[in-house]
Design a protein around this motif. Structure first.
Motif, short mmCIF file in Angstrom:
data_model
loop_
_atom_site.label_atom_id
_atom_site.label_comp_id
_atom_site.label_asym_id
_atom_site.label_seq_id
_atom_site.Cartn_x
_atom_site.Cartn_y
_atom_site.Cartn_z
N ALA A 1 0.83 -1.21 0.00
CA ALA A 1 0.00 0.00 0.00
C ALA A 1 0.86 1.26 0.00
O ALA A 1 0.61 2.20 -0.75
N ARG B 1 4.37 0.34 -2.86
CA ARG B 1 4.26 -0.52 -4.05
C ARG B 1 5.39 -1.56 -4.02
O ARG B 1 6.04 -1.80 -5.05
N LYS C 1 7.25 -4.67 -4.43
CA LYS C 1 7.00 -5.86 -5.25
C LYS C 1 7.35 -7.16 -4.54
O LYS C 1 6.69 -8.17 -4.73
N PHE D 1 4.53 -7.93 -2.34
CA PHE D 1 3.38 -8.45 -3.10
C PHE D 1 3.64 -9.88 -3.55
O PHE D 1 2.74 -10.72 -3.52
N GLY D 2 4.88 -10.15 -3.96
CA GLY D 2 5.23 -11.51 -4.34
C GLY D 2 4.98 -12.50 -3.21
O GLY D 2 4.49 -13.60 -3.42
N THR E 1 -5.12 -9.00 -8.50
CA THR E 1 -5.05 -7.67 -9.11
C THR E 1 -5.70 -6.64 -8.19
O THR E 1 -5.16 -5.55 -7.98
N TRP F 1 -3.41 -5.89 -5.36
CA TRP F 1 -2.31 -5.01 -5.78
C TRP F 1 -2.78 -3.57 -5.98
O TRP F 1 -2.15 -2.63 -5.54
N THR F 2 -3.90 -3.39 -6.67
CA THR F 2 -4.32 -2.03 -7.02
C THR F 2 -5.09 -1.32 -5.91
O THR F 2 -5.16 -0.11 -5.89
N LYS F 3 -5.64 -2.10 -4.98
CA LYS F 3 -6.45 -1.46 -3.94
C LYS F 3 -5.97 -1.76 -2.52
O LYS F 3 -6.75 -1.73 -1.57
N HIS G 1 -4.49 -0.11 -0.52
CA HIS G 1 -4.70 0.99 0.43
C HIS G 1 -6.07 0.93 1.10
O HIS G 1 -6.30 1.62 2.08
N LEU G 2 -6.96 0.10 0.57
CA LEU G 2 -8.28 -0.01 1.20
C LEU G 2 -8.29 -1.01 2.35
O LEU G 2 -9.27 -1.11 3.08
N ASN H 1 -8.60 10.73 1.79
CA ASN H 1 -7.25 10.31 1.45
C ASN H 1 -6.20 10.84 2.40
O ASN H 1 -5.13 10.28 2.54
#
Ligand SMILES: [Zn+2]
Lengths: 222, 230
Positions: A52, A55, A57, A60-61, A94, A97-99, A101-102, A153
């Motif tokens: 978040a 980013r 990686k 995330f991996g 996906t 990864w893209t959300k 922050h939620l 935000n």
């Protein structure tokens, strides 16, 4: 690919103030022992915060490796097709990864959050298969986030500022520890050495300090 | 006070995402009105997540280590991973989420749970004091709709095959089995006869898994209308 475990271990403390504090509080609520502590943060939580905020990686991996086989198994069971199970993994991860922050640690575990994403996605995919409908209702039925999380935000900035205000209200011993860990990014051991106290003392001061900060914030919200 | 809740199995199935759309909406809408069931769903979801994701894993480290090998050695998964990470963060902050949406019937506006958001663009069909907005869900024999009954309105007594779910969203009604308030979640099976009447008017969400059959005298003649309304 990097070694996720060691990467995570090195960056235990996050730059951002609020999420680790919330996490520590949650741990304390679950387990009142003083040992249950911020340093014992679930690696999944740690990873999702890195994704978040930075980013990251490798983080995330790590999440991908952790959840992929189970999402795939769930997809095979529900959707009964290799390709669709792959799609479910792809769609679910996906969104992670893209959300990322939620994700809100106050609302539940990373597993519960990822499960929610996966179940919602699977619900829509199943309707696509069974009814040939391209509609997306899953996230309406089970919202991924709540109003409090998505509203603002700048929430983290505000929270940080609020915490800084209240830091001054903490007794010196607790303030040193909270400040050292969250602002100077020292480890507990480094703090223990610097203050010449046992690490257990650092842990309990941190816990007490965080509890007090949280109570200040709660009174403010009311 | 809400007295009628979805039973435990229904809540469980909802948390797992196993109910069809029409029923998922019903349980979600009830939970939007009922703190008790909302809390229960949160618990059940957490349990379900544990079951799916942490089933075998006391030893997290070992668990993760074995999974990593899967990804590292497998080209398609590697490809998927890098495809995903090529995507930008969703910068669009999520829209402010209203907890309810407005549905209008004639001159009255009702606030109903936002789970209905994508379904309420359909027209009302009105016969007397009873109006219905049929949802387009494409679930074979199941019929989901909003039902509006004006003050002192009554539905002819009927029985039905299969179940009938009624979730009261606004107002009140009574039938031979009791008095109901907003949030009440009522499932009647095929053997029940009832004729709800409302003093002040009401708005409900209903799910029927089969057409209704009217049973009372003249109402038999109204069967085609019954089909139309429901
Ligand atoms: Zn309830």
């Amino acid at each position: 690919m990097e070694n996720f475990q060691s990467h995570l271990a090195q960056n235990r403390y996050d730059r951002q103030l609020s999420p680790p504090i919330e996490m520590a509080m949650e741990n304390d609520n679950h387990n009142l022992s003083a040992d249950k502590h911020i340093t014992d943060i679930d690696p999944l939580v740690s990873a999702i915060i890195k994704v978040a905020n930075q980013r990251d990686k490798a983080a995330f991996g790590y999440l991908f490796s952790h959840f992929m086989p189970k999402i795939r198994a769930f997809g095979l069971q529900r959707l009964n097709q290799q390709g669709l199970a792959m799609d479910l993994v792809q769609e679910t991860m996906t969104t992670v990864w893209t959300k990322s922050h939620l994700y809100n640690a106050d609302k539940g575990s990373v597993a519960t959050w990822v499960f929610t994403i996966m179940r919602n996605q699977c619900f829509d995919m199943l309707r696509r298969v069974q009814h040939n409908r391209e509609d997306a209702f899953g996230d309406d039925i089970w919202p991924l986030y709540d109003v409090a999380v998505s509203q603002d935000n700048n929430q983290d900035h505000k929270l940080t500022a609020k915490l800084l205000v209240h830091l001054d209200a903490l007794p010196l011993a607790q303030r040193q520890v909270v400040q050292g860990i969250y602002m100077q990014e020292l480890t507990q051991q480094e703090l223990a050495d610097a203050l010449k106290v046992p690490i257990g003392t650092i842990k309990s001061r941190l816990r007490l300090g965080l509890e007090k900060l949280k109570s200040f914030l709660e009174t403010q919200h009311d | 006070m809400i007295k009628h809740h979805p039973h435990a199995e229904l809540l469980q199935a909802h948390a797992l995402g196993e109910l069809p759309l029409s029923m998922s909406i019903a349980v979600a809408a009830h939970c939007a009105l009922c703190q008790e069931c909302q809390t229960q769903i949160a618990k059940l979801t957490e349990q379900a997540a544990k079951l799916v994701f942490v089933s075998s894993g006391d030893d997290e480290v070992q668990h993760n280590a074995s999974n990593e090998i899967d990804v590292v050695d497998n080209a398609p998964w590697q490809q998927m991973l890098s495809n995903i990470m090529a995507l930008p963060e969703s910068t669009m902050s999520e829209p402010y989420i209203e907890s309810s949406v407005t549905v209008s019937h004639r001159n009255t506006r009702y606030q109903i749970p936002r789970v209905f958001r994508q379904h309420i663009a359909q027209p009302w069909q009105q016969i007397g004091k009873v109006s219905r907005m049929r949802f387009d869900m494409d679930e074979k024999n199941t019929r989901a709709s909003l039902l509006h009954i004006e003050a002192l309105g009554e539905i002819p007594q009927h029985t039905h095959k299969g179940f009938e779910l009624t979730l009261l969203l606004s107002g009140e009604f009574s039938d031979s089995t009791g008095h109901y308030v907003a949030g009440d979640f009522i499932i009647l099976d095929g053997n029940t006869q009832h004729s709800p009447i409302t003093q002040t008017g009401c708005l409900c969400y209903t799910v029927l898994d089969a057409p209704l059959y009217f049973t009372k005298g003249i109402s038999k003649l109204l069967n085609p209308i019954g089909e139309l309304i429901y």
